[in-house]
Scaffold this motif. Structure first.
Motif, PDB file in Angstrom:
ATOM      1  N   LYS A 163       0.827  -1.211   0.000  1.00 50.53           N
ATOM      2  CA  LYS A 163       0.000   0.000   0.000  1.00 50.53           C
ATOM      3  C   LYS A 163       0.858   1.256   0.000  1.00 50.53           C
ATOM      4  N   GLU A 164       2.024   1.150   0.638  1.00 48.61           N
ATOM      5  CA  GLU A 164       2.925   2.313   0.710  1.00 48.61           C
ATOM      6  C   GLU A 164       3.914   2.344  -0.451  1.00 48.61           C
ATOM      7  N   GLY A 165       3.831   1.341  -1.346  1.00 52.24           N
ATOM      8  CA  GLY A 165       4.719   1.312  -2.516  1.00 52.24           C
ATOM      9  C   GLY A 165       6.120   0.868  -2.197  1.00 52.24           C
ATOM     10  N   VAL A 166       6.301   0.112  -1.102  1.00 50.40           N
ATOM     11  CA  VAL A 166       7.621  -0.369  -0.702  1.00 50.40           C
ATOM     12  C   VAL A 166       7.823  -1.764  -1.266  1.00 50.40           C
ATOM     13  N   GLU A 167       9.000  -2.025  -1.842  1.00 52.26           N
ATOM     14  CA  GLU A 167       9.306  -3.335  -2.414  1.00 52.26           C
ATOM     15  C   GLU A 167       9.542  -4.347  -1.302  1.00 52.26           C
ATOM     16  N   VAL A 168       8.984  -5.563  -1.474  1.00 46.36           N
ATOM     17  CA  VAL A 168       9.158  -6.621  -0.485  1.00 46.36           C
ATOM     18  C   VAL A 168       9.952  -7.765  -1.093  1.00 46.36           C
ATOM     19  N   GLU A 169      10.614  -8.540  -0.209  1.00 51.30           N
ATOM     20  CA  GLU A 169      11.420  -9.674  -0.669  1.00 51.30           C
ATOM     21  C   GLU A 169      10.515 -10.745  -1.243  1.00 51.30           C
ATOM     22  N   ALA A 170      10.886 -11.284  -2.381  1.00 48.62           N
ATOM     23  CA  ALA A 170      10.085 -12.312  -3.029  1.00 48.62           C
ATOM     24  C   ALA A 170      10.863 -13.618  -3.117  1.00 48.62           C
ATOM     25  N   ALA A 171      10.131 -14.707  -3.189  1.00 47.90           N
ATOM     26  CA  ALA A 171      10.765 -16.006  -3.362  1.00 47.90           C
ATOM     27  C   ALA A 171      11.320 -16.137  -4.768  1.00 47.90           C
ATOM     28  N   PRO A 172      12.393 -16.911  -4.948  1.00 47.57           N
ATOM     29  CA  PRO A 172      12.934 -17.120  -6.290  1.00 47.57           C
ATOM     30  C   PRO A 172      11.869 -17.673  -7.236  1.00 47.57           C
ATOM     31  N   VAL A 173      11.879 -17.196  -8.483  1.00 45.62           N
ATOM     32  CA  VAL A 173      10.885 -17.622  -9.462  1.00 45.62           C
ATOM     33  C   VAL A 173      11.315 -18.939 -10.095  1.00 45.62           C
ATOM     34  N   THR A 174      10.387 -19.902 -10.135  1.00 48.88           N
ATOM     35  CA  THR A 174      10.673 -21.191 -10.753  1.00 48.88           C
ATOM     36  C   THR A 174      10.642 -21.059 -12.271  1.00 48.88           C
ATOM     37  N   LYS A 175      11.669 -21.608 -12.941  1.00 48.60           N
ATOM     38  CA  LYS A 175      11.718 -21.597 -14.395  1.00 48.60           C
ATOM     39  C   LYS A 175      11.386 -22.998 -14.908  1.00 48.60           C
ATOM     40  N   PHE A 176      10.491 -23.054 -15.899  1.00 48.05           N
ATOM     41  CA  PHE A 176      10.021 -24.338 -16.401  1.00 48.05           C
ATOM     42  C   PHE A 176      10.579 -24.652 -17.786  1.00 48.05           C
ATOM     43  N   LYS A 177      10.922 -25.936 -18.001  1.00 47.70           N
ATOM     44  CA  LYS A 177      11.197 -26.421 -19.352  1.00 47.70           C
ATOM     45  C   LYS A 177       9.878 -26.677 -20.072  1.00 47.70           C
ATOM     46  N   SER A 178       8.934 -27.248 -19.340  1.00 53.51           N
ATOM     47  CA  SER A 178       7.591 -27.498 -19.845  1.00 53.51           C
ATOM     48  C   SER A 178       6.632 -27.419 -18.664  1.00 53.51           C
ATOM     49  N   ALA A 212       7.629 -41.547  -5.411  1.00 54.16           N
ATOM     50  CA  ALA A 212       8.802 -40.665  -5.344  1.00 54.16           C
ATOM     51  C   ALA A 212       9.618 -40.734  -6.629  1.00 54.16           C
ATOM     52  N   VAL A 213       9.694 -41.922  -7.224  1.00 52.17           N
ATOM     53  CA  VAL A 213      10.399 -42.075  -8.506  1.00 52.17           C
ATOM     54  C   VAL A 213       9.697 -41.259  -9.590  1.00 52.17           C
ATOM     55  N   ILE A 214       8.362 -41.355  -9.626  1.00 45.65           N
ATOM     56  CA  ILE A 214       7.581 -40.602 -10.621  1.00 45.65           C
ATOM     57  C   ILE A 214       7.791 -39.103 -10.443  1.00 45.65           C
ATOM     58  N   ILE A 215       7.730 -38.623  -9.195  1.00 49.85           N
ATOM     59  CA  ILE A 215       7.898 -37.199  -8.913  1.00 49.85           C
ATOM     60  C   ILE A 215       9.288 -36.726  -9.323  1.00 49.85           C
ATOM     61  N   GLN A 261      12.110 -33.425 -15.745  1.00 45.36           N
ATOM     62  CA  GLN A 261      11.612 -33.170 -17.093  1.00 45.36           C
ATOM     63  C   GLN A 261      10.955 -31.787 -17.250  1.00 45.36           C
ATOM     64  N   THR A 262      10.460 -31.219 -16.140  1.00 46.27           N
ATOM     65  CA  THR A 262       9.691 -29.986 -16.233  1.00 46.27           C
ATOM     66  C   THR A 262      10.392 -28.758 -15.669  1.00 46.27           C
ATOM     67  N   ILE A 321      -0.638 -35.869 -13.867  1.00 46.73           N
ATOM     68  CA  ILE A 321       0.498 -36.772 -13.644  1.00 46.73           C
ATOM     69  C   ILE A 321       1.149 -36.447 -12.302  1.00 46.73           C
ATOM     70  N   GLU A 322       1.997 -35.411 -12.278  1.00 46.09           N
ATOM     71  CA  GLU A 322       2.685 -35.101 -11.031  1.00 46.09           C
ATOM     72  C   GLU A 322       1.757 -34.529  -9.973  1.00 46.09           C
ATOM     73  N   GLY A 323       0.700 -33.819 -10.389  1.00 49.23           N
ATOM     74  CA  GLY A 323      -0.257 -33.313  -9.407  1.00 49.23           C
ATOM     75  C   GLY A 323      -0.913 -34.452  -8.648  1.00 49.23           C
ATOM     76  N   VAL A 324      -1.358 -35.475  -9.379  1.00 49.55           N
ATOM     77  CA  VAL A 324      -1.954 -36.657  -8.742  1.00 49.55           C
ATOM     78  C   VAL A 324      -0.919 -37.389  -7.897  1.00 49.55           C
ATOM     79  N   ALA A 325       0.308 -37.497  -8.431  1.00 52.16           N
ATOM     80  CA  ALA A 325       1.365 -38.173  -7.667  1.00 52.16           C
ATOM     81  C   ALA A 325       1.629 -37.467  -6.338  1.00 52.16           C
ATOM     82  N   PHE A 326       1.606 -36.139  -6.357  1.00 47.91           N
ATOM     83  CA  PHE A 326       1.846 -35.384  -5.121  1.00 47.91           C
ATOM     84  C   PHE A 326       0.760 -35.623  -4.079  1.00 47.91           C
TER      85      PHE A 326
END
Length: 400
Positions: A193-208, A385-388, A394-395, A214-219
């Motif tokens: 609200k005050e326009g102050v920058e906050v620390e953010a988590a590292p952004v995940t980069k995807f191959k796909s 765990a192997v599937i994940i 791969q992703t 698949i992995e959602g169900v596995a999780f």
């Protein structure tokens, strides 16, 4: 600079010390409570199963509401509801009444999870895996301490209910401690609200793009499996030691403390390692090792094997692998942290309900079958765990 949320995190971890006691307190007092409720171990297990029902009822909605209304209200709501559980179980006159308070405990656990996991991820965005794993350390401190408290009460001829009172007092003191401490989501909203920058988590980069089917169900299934694996050990290792390995009652109960010791050692190791390597690289070997240890306890149920096995299962199955799984899911499916927590732990909640029902029946007629059940469950966990691991490689872009 010192992170201002360290005191807040300390208070959050203290809640999970109490939670660790709360998870075991019914089974550790099973004889006294069975007598109070006029039931047997199957009836007591049925009460424990209600924790899973309460958790299942609340976890998804509490995760979403935590994203919407903030972390601190849900942490306090969890503490208040947990206090009701400790008082209610202690004075329940029958199994049905105790079951109602078991449901209440499950709701309390959901509220704590929905407020705490996101708060820690937001407090320590660059070491979210380590912060989450330390929750497991807190749980294991509680599970390590409780058998000694109960053994002291029993040897001193004191009322078993004092173990419940200890938990209640800790909650009350911690509620006062956390009252004025800051939470990151509220601070971040004010900063924006005050326009102050906050620390953010590292952004995940995807191959796909990761696939939910698949992995959602596995999780989500992994959430079930990981909860079930260490639940069976924590609740039944003492029964298994006494009835299958012919250990004395006190020696069998100490297996829970050995299990907790292994978990605590693992948390210390994992907290350091997870800050240096990707959490997914720990999930696979931990799951395999826990499967092998549980299989050994089923095949060779001797006091020595159970003692070593309890430590190993504590290390590899209960030392934070479930929290690491949640962290990996958060990487693959970036979204509202409360919502992700809710989705992952929903299936863990199903395990908290289903496994006590099944295991209670097995324990009544064939205690040896408890470890066979856990061996099968842990084997399925390794396959997941192997599937994940494969799908993660791969992703996710791991070049950096």
């Amino acid at each position: 600079m010192k992170n201002k949320y360290v005191p807040t995190a300390l208070g959050l971890y203290i809640n999970y010390i109490v939670h660790g006691m709360g998870v075991l307190i019914i089974m550790q007092n099973k004889d006294a409570l069975a007598s109070q409720w006029n039931t047997n171990i199957e009836g007591v297990s049925g009460v424990v199963a209600m924790l899973g029902i309460g958790r299942l009822v609340a976890i998804l909605i509490s995760g979403w509401l935590s994203d919407k209304f903030g972390r601190k209200p849900f942490v306090y709501l969890g503490m208040v509801i947990y206090a009701l559980f400790f008082v209610g179980i202690l004075f329940s006159p029958s199994v049905p009444v105790a079951m109602a308070f078991g449901v209440i405990a499950g709701i309390a656990n959901s509220c704590l999870d929905s407020g705490t996991y996101p708060a820690l991820m937001e407090s320590f965005p660059k070491t979210a895996g380590t912060a989450s794993v330390l929750i497991k350390a807190a749980v294991q401190i509680g599970q390590f301490a409780l058998p000694f408290i109960i053994a002291f009460l029993g040897s001193s001829g004191l009322w078993f209910g004092w173990s419940f009172v200890v938990c209640l007092v800790l909650l009350c003191i911690n509620a006062l401690f956390l009252l004025k401490l800051p939470f990151p989501d509220a601070d971040n909203k004010a900063a924006e609200k005050e326009g102050v920058e906050v620390e953010a988590a590292p952004v995940t980069k995807f191959k796909s793009k990761p696939k939910m089917h698949i992995e959602g169900v596995a999780f989500v299934i992994y959430g079930f499996i990981s909860q079930a694996t260490f639940y069976l050990i924590s609740q039944y290792i003492a029964v298994y030691g006494q009835e299958v390995a012919s250990m004395s009652e006190n020696a069998a109960k100490l297996l829970v403390s050995y299990y907790s010791t292994g978990s605590l050692v693992c948390v210390g190791v994992t907290a350091v390692v997870a800050a240096k390597i990707r959490p997914v690289n720990l999930v696979l070997p931990y799951t395999l090792a826990s499967f092998l240890a549980i299989a050994a306890m089923w095949l060779f149920p001797t006091p020595a094997v159970l003692t070593i096995g309890a430590v190993l299962v504590g290390f590899f199955a209960a030392g934070g692998v479930m929290q690491l799984g949640l962290t990996v899911m958060g990487e693959m499916f970036p979204a509202g942290k409360g919502t992700i927590t809710g989705i992952f732990y929903t299936f863990g909640s199903i395990a908290s309900f289903a496994i006590p029902v099944v295991s209670g029946k097995i324990a009544n007629s064939n205690p040896h079958g408890i470890m066979l059940l856990d061996t099968v469950i842990a084997g399925i966990g390794f396959i997941l765990a192997v599937i994940i691991f494969i799908r993660y490689r791969q992703t996710i872009d791991t070049s950096k």
